[in-house]
Scaffold this active site. Structure first.
Site, mmCIF file in Angstrom:
data_model
loop_
_atom_site.group_PDB
_atom_site.id
_atom_site.type_symbol
_atom_site.label_atom_id
_atom_site.label_comp_id
_atom_site.label_asym_id
_atom_site.label_seq_id
_atom_site.Cartn_x
_atom_site.Cartn_y
_atom_site.Cartn_z
ATOM 1 N N ALA A 71 -33.325 71.533 -46.351
ATOM 2 C CA ALA A 71 -33.334 70.084 -46.111
ATOM 3 C C ALA A 71 -32.238 69.384 -46.900
ATOM 4 O O ALA A 71 -31.749 68.333 -46.496
ATOM 5 C CB ALA A 71 -34.698 69.510 -46.479
ATOM 6 N N THR A 72 -31.857 69.943 -48.027
ATOM 7 C CA THR A 72 -30.760 69.346 -48.799
ATOM 8 C C THR A 72 -29.503 69.303 -47.930
ATOM 9 O O THR A 72 -28.794 68.294 -47.889
ATOM 10 C CB THR A 72 -30.515 70.158 -50.090
ATOM 11 O OG1 THR A 72 -31.711 70.108 -50.871
ATOM 12 C CG2 THR A 72 -29.357 69.607 -50.889
ATOM 13 N N ASN A 153 -42.512 63.241 -52.052
ATOM 14 C CA ASN A 153 -42.822 64.584 -52.549
ATOM 15 C C ASN A 153 -43.643 64.562 -53.837
ATOM 16 O O ASN A 153 -44.325 65.526 -54.159
ATOM 17 C CB ASN A 153 -41.536 65.388 -52.773
ATOM 18 C CG ASN A 153 -40.497 64.651 -53.580
ATOM 19 O OD1 ASN A 153 -40.198 63.487 -53.319
ATOM 20 N ND2 ASN A 153 -39.930 65.310 -54.559
ATOM 21 N N GLN A 181 -41.822 66.564 -46.533
ATOM 22 C CA GLN A 181 -43.207 66.670 -47.007
ATOM 23 C C GLN A 181 -44.210 66.232 -45.936
ATOM 24 O O GLN A 181 -45.414 66.205 -46.207
ATOM 25 C CB GLN A 181 -43.397 65.839 -48.280
ATOM 26 C CG GLN A 181 -42.533 66.296 -49.455
ATOM 27 C CD GLN A 181 -42.969 67.633 -50.058
ATOM 28 O OE1 GLN A 181 -44.054 68.156 -49.749
ATOM 29 N NE2 GLN A 181 -42.123 68.201 -50.905
ATOM 30 N N SER A 201 -37.842 71.429 -43.684
ATOM 31 C CA SER A 201 -37.534 72.641 -44.434
ATOM 32 C C SER A 201 -38.692 73.625 -44.319
ATOM 33 O O SER A 201 -39.839 73.272 -44.606
ATOM 34 C CB SER A 201 -37.316 72.249 -45.902
ATOM 35 O OG SER A 201 -36.842 73.337 -46.628
ATOM 36 N N ALA A 202 -38.369 74.874 -43.922
ATOM 37 C CA ALA A 202 -39.423 75.852 -43.606
ATOM 38 C C ALA A 202 -40.310 76.200 -44.794
ATOM 39 O O ALA A 202 -41.507 76.437 -44.635
ATOM 40 C CB ALA A 202 -38.784 77.130 -43.063
ATOM 41 N N HIS A 203 -39.717 76.212 -46.008
ATOM 42 C CA HIS A 203 -40.525 76.723 -47.131
ATOM 43 C C HIS A 203 -41.593 75.748 -47.595
ATOM 44 O O HIS A 203 -42.389 76.057 -48.487
ATOM 45 C CB HIS A 203 -39.624 77.172 -48.297
ATOM 46 C CG HIS A 203 -38.969 76.086 -49.083
ATOM 47 N ND1 HIS A 203 -39.400 75.715 -50.326
ATOM 48 C CD2 HIS A 203 -37.897 75.301 -48.822
ATOM 49 C CE1 HIS A 203 -38.617 74.765 -50.809
ATOM 50 N NE2 HIS A 203 -37.686 74.491 -49.901
ATOM 51 N N THR A 239 -23.123 82.261 -39.688
ATOM 52 C CA THR A 239 -23.910 83.275 -38.975
ATOM 53 C C THR A 239 -25.389 82.916 -39.026
ATOM 54 O O THR A 239 -25.906 82.544 -40.085
ATOM 55 C CB THR A 239 -23.680 84.665 -39.622
ATOM 56 O OG1 THR A 239 -22.283 84.951 -39.525
ATOM 57 C CG2 THR A 239 -24.470 85.754 -38.918
ATOM 58 N N CYS A 326 -36.981 70.220 -58.694
ATOM 59 C CA CYS A 326 -35.562 70.262 -59.058
ATOM 60 C C CYS A 326 -35.238 69.352 -60.233
ATOM 61 O O CYS A 326 -34.128 69.374 -60.738
ATOM 62 C CB CYS A 326 -34.684 69.952 -57.855
ATOM 63 S SG CYS A 326 -35.206 68.531 -56.956
#
Ligand code: C6P
Length: 396
Positions: A71-72, A153, A181, A201-203, A239, A326
């Site tokens: 997402a960043t 978040n 979020q 964001s997947a995580h 890729t 972060c």
């Protein structure tokens, strides 16, 4: 016992997701752009995953979703792309955001300010969200973009996204939402909203790290951030992370399927934990439960530095945070607490507890016991704690 209550930082990869990803590391590991079978045999899985993302977000068109590394990157792409397409040529000069965005937005805005962009950082109210009317009053004919997060978040507070999108549409201003979020935790239906760009964001929803996405309404032009080969229709070079994309698609499908569970079971456990925390003296939780994502609590425990609490919890196998992962190493006070007007000593006592659909009742019961003991012990040695019944009023 090990208890993971830092799901706003990242989540466990759902074992079902991991199983879907595995073949693309060790069997079908070809580059999807290669002409041989190792490459082409990845195509059905990629098509399936893109379809899962499109359905999971209820987007208008599958081509409106572009996969990124996180997402960043998605946030940087939108801000720098809009700068290039609408500000650099002198047409516009202004971006509006909020004071409580993630650093991926705030730091990028600060960078754009060094290039001459005017940025308005909207203040938040005591709940930690912006007032939609404030937004209206700051939009001018020079405003190129409004970027407001969907869910915070740190607090889990939900922003009035529908109202914000409507204001932007009426003003003819592009609207981006950092929905990291929100996606996978609450319904996100892009057909129902007028959003130009949306980051995810997947995580954060039990998918892998290192893969995220950007929704671009009607595939409208947006200058690329990453130039190179013609991947993702030439919009985002690099890729393709086949296993990551497969994992993100599967994770979103599972998250959407589990939404009602998330909203019931996770909420029930979060509320149980919150009820127990609120039995303690001198604690303050930001925002009301119904206005938050179902998994999040940001609590201030008077007299106990967030880091001391984290250390104590960690010693007992419990993972939590004082706020954004972060920013966790700088020992600064919690920026969202500061933005809502909390005094510095209160902002230093923030503790973020974030659950997931993998959290169990046994884990919550264990956490309550450890937390109660930690509060008693740490307050007994705290130099700043003395009981004050009017503490909430005096501090906020
Ligand atoms: N927030 C937290 O502890 P990435 O990791 O780049 O995919 O996501 C960044 C990001 C962007 N926006 C919001 C609202 C976020 O919450 C995050 C990640 C984590 O709160 C790690 S700092």
């Amino acid at each position: 016992m090990r208890v993971y209550l830092d799901n706003n930082a990242t989540t466990i990869v759902d074992p079902k997701v991991f199983k879907e990803m595995e073949p693309y590391f060790v069997q079908s590991y070809g580059n999807p752009n290669s002409l041989h079978e190792f490459g082409s045999e990845t195509h059905p899985a990629l098509r399936k995953a893109m379809g899962q993302l499109y359905c999971g977000l209820n987007a208008d068109d599958q081509d409106d979703i572009v996969v990124t590394s996180c997402a960043t990157e998605s946030n940087n792409w939108v801000l720098k792309g809009v700068y290039h397409d609408h500000i650099l040529n002198g047409e516009k000069d202004h971006i509006i955001t909020s004071e409580v965005e993630h650093p991926a937005i705030i730091s990028t805005c600060k960078f754009l300010e060094t290039l001459g962009v005017k940025v308005t950082y909207l203040p938040v109210n005591e709940k930690g969200i912006i007032e939609a009317n404030d937004l209206k009053s700051f939009i001018t004919e020079k405003t190129a973009l409004v970027t407001i997060m969907w869910a915070n978040n740190e607090t889990g507070m939900l922003f009035p996204i529908e109202e914000i999108s409507q204001i932007c549409k009426e003003a003819g201003v592009l609207f981006h939402s950092d929905a990291v979020q929100a996606v996978g935790k609450i319904p996100v239906d892009l057909k129902k909203l007028d959003i130009d760009f949306l980051s995810f964001s997947a995580h954060k929803f039990h998918g892998p790290k290192g893969v995220g996405g950007l929704y671009i309404k009607n595939s409208q032009p947006l200058t690329s951030l990453l130039h190179g080969g013609e991947h993702m229709g030439g919009r985002r070079s690099g890729t393709l992370n086949v296993a990551g994309i497969v994992g993100m698609g599967e994770a979103l499908e599972l998250a959407v399927k589990n939404l009602s569970f998330e909203n019931n079971n996770v909420r029930k456990l979060r509320d149980k934990l919150e009820d127990e925390i609120l039995k303690l003296d001198d604690v303050f939780v930001v925002g009301s439960r119904d206005e938050r994502t179902p998994n999040t609590i940001l609590v201030s425990v008077k007299g106990i530095e967030g880091e001391a609490m984290l250390w104590d919890l960690n010693k007992n196998g419990i993972a939590a945070s004082t706020g954004s992962a972060c920013a966790s190493e700088d020992l600064e006070s919690n920026p969202v607490m500061e933005a809502i007007g909390a005094e510095a000593d209160l902002a230093h006592t923030a503790l973020r507890l974030s659950l997931s659909r993998f959290t169990t009742e046994e884990e919550i019961d264990y956490t309550v016991g450890i937390l109660n003991n930690a509060v008693k012990r740490l307050r007994a040695i705290s130099s700043t704690y003395s009981y004050a019944p009017d503490w909430h009023d005096s501090k906020l």
